[in-house]
Scaffold this active site. Structure first.
Site, PDB file in Angstrom:
ATOM      1  N   TYR A 118      -3.842   0.090 -13.962  1.00 27.43           N
ATOM      2  CA  TYR A 118      -2.556  -0.588 -13.886  1.00 27.43           C
ATOM      3  C   TYR A 118      -1.442   0.448 -13.778  1.00 27.43           C
ATOM      4  O   TYR A 118      -1.635   1.630 -14.047  1.00 27.43           O
ATOM      5  CB  TYR A 118      -2.331  -1.507 -15.099  1.00 27.43           C
ATOM      6  CG  TYR A 118      -2.296  -0.775 -16.422  1.00 27.43           C
ATOM      7  CD1 TYR A 118      -1.095  -0.315 -16.952  1.00 27.43           C
ATOM      8  CD2 TYR A 118      -3.468  -0.520 -17.128  1.00 27.43           C
ATOM      9  CE1 TYR A 118      -1.060   0.358 -18.163  1.00 27.43           C
ATOM     10  CE2 TYR A 118      -3.443   0.157 -18.331  1.00 27.43           C
ATOM     11  CZ  TYR A 118      -2.239   0.588 -18.845  1.00 27.43           C
ATOM     12  OH  TYR A 118      -2.211   1.274 -20.038  1.00 27.43           O
ATOM     13  N   SER A 161      -3.970   4.514 -17.247  1.00 30.34           N
ATOM     14  CA  SER A 161      -2.993   3.939 -16.336  1.00 30.34           C
ATOM     15  C   SER A 161      -2.773   4.880 -15.162  1.00 30.34           C
ATOM     16  O   SER A 161      -3.396   5.930 -15.079  1.00 30.34           O
ATOM     17  CB  SER A 161      -1.655   3.709 -17.048  1.00 30.34           C
ATOM     18  OG  SER A 161      -1.188   4.941 -17.569  1.00 30.34           O
ATOM     19  N   LYS A 204       0.838  -1.199   0.000  1.00 32.82           N
ATOM     20  CA  LYS A 204       0.000   0.000   0.000  1.00 32.82           C
ATOM     21  C   LYS A 204       0.871   1.247   0.000  1.00 32.82           C
ATOM     22  O   LYS A 204       1.813   1.360   0.783  1.00 32.82           O
ATOM     23  CB  LYS A 204      -0.896   0.001   1.237  1.00 32.82           C
ATOM     24  CG  LYS A 204      -1.696   1.276   1.423  1.00 32.82           C
ATOM     25  CD  LYS A 204      -2.729   1.146   2.531  1.00 32.82           C
ATOM     26  CE  LYS A 204      -2.150   1.386   3.879  1.00 32.82           C
ATOM     27  NZ  LYS A 204      -3.196   1.630   4.906  1.00 32.82           N
TER      28      LYS A 204
END
Length: 118
Positions: free
Chosen positions: A58, A25, A9
């Protein structure tokens, strides 16, 4: 049986760029990727602290040391410049792996520089 667990994280990174017309993205500073063991093209879940939006995309690599967190394509509609994001990756793990696994949690300062790694 496997469970899907938090793997890494990036906590409260600040959005520095947004480009609706770029291929979708999220650009992330290479220093942050290294610290969190995240890889280009890996799926990420993003949580916008400012407005509650939750979305996925992504990773693409942003220049090392730039502090860049950029949202591109449709993701650019989910946050404004200066918004805080929590960016997470998850992985399937067995019960045995879960017993000893600790996710990497990267805390940053206001310039998206690493402040602490937990």
């Amino acid at each position: 049986m496997q469970r899907v667990m938090l793997r890494a994280k990036l906590h409260r990174v600040t959005v520095t760029q947004a480009d609706l017309n770029y291929e979708g993205s999220c650009g992330i500073d290479q220093d942050l990727l290294d610290a969190a063991d995240m890889k280009p093209f890996e799926k990420i879940e993003l949580y916008n602290v400012n407005n509650g939006e939750r979305f996925s995309t992504y990773i693409i690599t942003a220049p090392r040391g730039s502090g860049e967190i950029s949202l591109n394509g449709a993701a650019a509609r989910r946050a404004h410049l200066g918004d805080y994001l929590i960016i997470c990756t998850y992985a399937p793990m067995t019960e045995t792996e879960i017993e000893t696994y600790k996710p990497k949690v990267i805390l940053v300062d206001d310039a998206n520089r690493i402040k602490e790694i937990r």
